[in-house]
Scaffold this motif. Structure first.
Motif, mmCIF file in Angstrom:
data_model
loop_
_atom_site.group_PDB
_atom_site.id
_atom_site.type_symbol
_atom_site.label_atom_id
_atom_site.label_comp_id
_atom_site.label_asym_id
_atom_site.label_seq_id
_atom_site.Cartn_x
_atom_site.Cartn_y
_atom_site.Cartn_z
ATOM 1 N N GLY A 220 0.813 -1.217 0.000
ATOM 2 C CA GLY A 220 0.000 0.000 0.000
ATOM 3 C C GLY A 220 0.843 1.262 0.000
ATOM 4 O O GLY A 220 0.694 2.123 -0.893
ATOM 5 N N PRO A 221 1.758 1.441 0.972
ATOM 6 C CA PRO A 221 2.609 2.634 0.950
ATOM 7 C C PRO A 221 3.469 2.745 -0.303
ATOM 8 O O PRO A 221 3.753 3.850 -0.775
ATOM 9 C CB PRO A 221 3.481 2.447 2.207
ATOM 10 N N THR A 222 3.882 1.594 -0.863
ATOM 11 C CA THR A 222 4.671 1.629 -2.096
ATOM 12 C C THR A 222 3.851 2.180 -3.256
ATOM 13 O O THR A 222 4.333 3.010 -4.043
ATOM 14 C CB THR A 222 5.185 0.223 -2.439
ATOM 15 N N LEU A 223 2.596 1.736 -3.373
ATOM 16 C CA LEU A 223 1.734 2.246 -4.439
ATOM 17 C C LEU A 223 1.426 3.725 -4.239
ATOM 18 O O LEU A 223 1.373 4.495 -5.205
ATOM 19 C CB LEU A 223 0.431 1.448 -4.492
ATOM 20 N N ILE A 224 1.230 4.127 -2.997
ATOM 21 C CA ILE A 224 0.966 5.543 -2.736
ATOM 22 C C ILE A 224 2.151 6.392 -3.178
ATOM 23 O O ILE A 224 1.982 7.486 -3.727
ATOM 24 C CB ILE A 224 0.654 5.750 -1.235
ATOM 25 N N ALA A 225 3.363 5.882 -2.994
ATOM 26 C CA ALA A 225 4.564 6.641 -3.343
ATOM 27 C C ALA A 225 4.921 6.552 -4.823
ATOM 28 O O ALA A 225 5.382 7.543 -5.413
ATOM 29 C CB ALA A 225 5.745 6.144 -2.499
ATOM 30 N N THR B 56 8.955 2.955 -13.223
ATOM 31 C CA THR B 56 9.404 2.808 -14.601
ATOM 32 C C THR B 56 9.978 1.416 -14.828
ATOM 33 O O THR B 56 10.736 0.916 -13.995
ATOM 34 C CB THR B 56 10.502 3.850 -14.906
ATOM 35 N N PRO B 57 9.629 0.752 -15.955
ATOM 36 C CA PRO B 57 10.271 -0.533 -16.245
ATOM 37 C C PRO B 57 11.793 -0.401 -16.245
ATOM 38 O O PRO B 57 12.348 0.545 -16.800
ATOM 39 C CB PRO B 57 9.738 -0.879 -17.641
ATOM 40 N N VAL C 276 12.177 0.954 -6.364
ATOM 41 C CA VAL C 276 10.859 0.694 -5.775
ATOM 42 C C VAL C 276 10.965 -0.415 -4.730
ATOM 43 O O VAL C 276 10.391 -0.330 -3.639
ATOM 44 C CB VAL C 276 9.842 0.323 -6.874
ATOM 45 N N ALA C 277 11.718 -1.469 -5.059
ATOM 46 C CA ALA C 277 11.864 -2.591 -4.130
ATOM 47 C C ALA C 277 12.530 -2.155 -2.840
ATOM 48 O O ALA C 277 12.152 -2.594 -1.747
ATOM 49 C CB ALA C 277 12.672 -3.709 -4.792
ATOM 50 N N MET C 278 13.527 -1.286 -2.920
ATOM 51 C CA MET C 278 14.208 -0.804 -1.716
ATOM 52 C C MET C 278 13.282 0.085 -0.879
ATOM 53 O O MET C 278 13.336 0.076 0.358
ATOM 54 C CB MET C 278 15.479 -0.033 -2.088
ATOM 55 N N ALA C 279 12.421 0.834 -1.545
ATOM 56 C CA ALA C 279 11.455 1.642 -0.807
ATOM 57 C C ALA C 279 10.497 0.755 -0.024
ATOM 58 O O ALA C 279 10.153 1.047 1.125
ATOM 59 C CB ALA C 279 10.683 2.544 -1.774
#
Length: 392
Positions: free
Chosen positions: A103-108, A241-242, A248-251
């Protein structure tokens, strides 16, 4: 972080306390404390119903911004909620990976379409998630990921382009229950290490996804192997971005070190008190060496708490590795202490074929605490290189 709570925060604490006292009774009274580490199989359907009950009353995703369906609570109030939930002996949540990580990842990083599609389902506990990171050759070294995804262009009008995924993930917690998985896959042929990775959202209930449970020392199977053999997901379901999936994974891993860790420490304190009670019962409390270890455990728990508050008050950078290193090692040591104070009885199961008591489950499961979520060795490397600036 200011450790003094305002009158508004204390009123919120009482609100949380009163709601949990009322609701963790009746139909839900029997699930208090159920489903913890080493007991993940306990009362799953009842715990799922409890999570959905919490959602219906506005107690899921409390830290998400209001525009995304959350309550927008302050950091202090989020900490209060998790502390009171642990004090009330609330059952283990089934929606942690969706609520606290994706959820937080998608928000960011997510598109508006991705947020609209997935966030309401996560908040309502209508879709469950698992995390597709580790592989047989890429556990602590996540940059060695070899699972691949290629973009296949649609051949029929009106059908979307799709990613086609092949590879294997391992240690995938709750994959056998999940509807979706956020997968780190290599999408740029010839790329190596951190470059060329993408962060994909993949449906689990499809041909081409095979989930196989891994039996743990506790006799349960909380995590799994997952095989992707031509599994598919729409081209639009890449977060960020592809090729830039590493960021993103580290976030996502940063979000894993969030406010729920303060509630975790309340649970740790309760476990420590049960070990002290056991030591009194067995007489081990009279051993000066045991007294010293219990004292050090109390001190260590306070260090963990203060460090977590410091981390939450600042940035969630590489310093967050300190928290994982501290609590993983502390919890493993507590399991070892529990076995020592239990004495000879710790060596025999409670019933056939393999019925363990709470202290044995604590000891066996906590062996993994220094491995999952980034092993102790990796955490020390991160701290040395990225915090202290030491050479590799």
């Amino acid at each position: 972080m200011d450790l003094a709570h305002s009158p508004q925060d204390e009123a919120f604490r009482q609100e949380v306390r009163d709601w949990l006292r009322t609701e963790l009774s009746g139909d839900f009274a029997g699930i208090r404390g159920r489903g913890g580490s080493g007991s993940e199989h306990e009362a799953y359907e009842e715990r799922l119903a409890w999570d959905r009950h919490m959602a219906a009353h506005g107690w899921t995703c409390i830290g998400w911004p209001e525009e995304h369906g959350g309550r927008g609570l302050s950091l202090t109030q989020q900490v209060i909620f998790h502390e009171e939930y642990a004090r009330a002996d609330g059952p283990a949540r089934v929606n942690h990976l969706g609520e606290e990580l994706l959820g937080p990842t998608l928000i960011a990083f997510g598109t508006q379409e991705q947020k609209d599609r997935f966030l309401p389902k996560i908040r309502a506990v209508e879709e469950l998630w698992c995390q597709g990171y580790s592989e047989p050759g890429a556990g602590s070294d996540l940059a060695a990921v070899s699972t691949r995804a290629r973009l296949e262009r649609a051949t029929e009008p009106g059908r979307p382009d799709q990613w086609v995924i092949d590879g294997q993930k391992v240690w995938t917690s709750l994959a056998h229950l999940a509807d979706w998985c956020f997968v780190v896959a290599r999408t740029e042929p010839g790329s190596t290490r951190h470059a060329g990775l993408s962060y994909l959202l993949v449906p689990m209930r499809q041909d081409g996804v095979d989930v196989r449970p891994i039996n743990q020392l506790t006799g349960t199977s909380e995590f799994n192997e997952v095989f992707f053999d031509g599994a598919r997901t729409d081209a639009s379901l890449v977060v960020g971005t592809p090729g830039d999936g590493w960021k993103v994974a580290m976030a996502t891993l940063g979000f894993e070190r969030g406010v729920s860790t303060l509630g975790q420490q309340i649970g740790f304190a309760r476990e420590l008190e049960t070990v002290v009670t056991l030591a009194r019962h067995t007489g081990a409390i009279d051993d000066p060496a045991i007294q010293d270890r219990i004292t050090r455990a109390h001190m260590g728990l306070e260090v963990i708490r203060l460090n977590a508050l410091r981390m939450l008050a600042g940035s969630q950078g590489p310093e967050a590795s300190i928290a994982k290193l501290l609590w993983g090692t502390w919890h493993r040591n507590l399991g070892e202490l529990a076995m020592e104070v239990a004495g000879a009885s710790s060596l025999t199961v409670q019933d056939a074929p393999y019925e363990l008591d709470a202290f044995q489950r604590l000891f066996l499961f906590s062996r993994a605490d220094t491995i999952y979520g980034g092993s102790n060795e990796i955490q020390r490397n991160i701290i040395a290189e990225r915090v202290l600036g030491l050479p590799k």
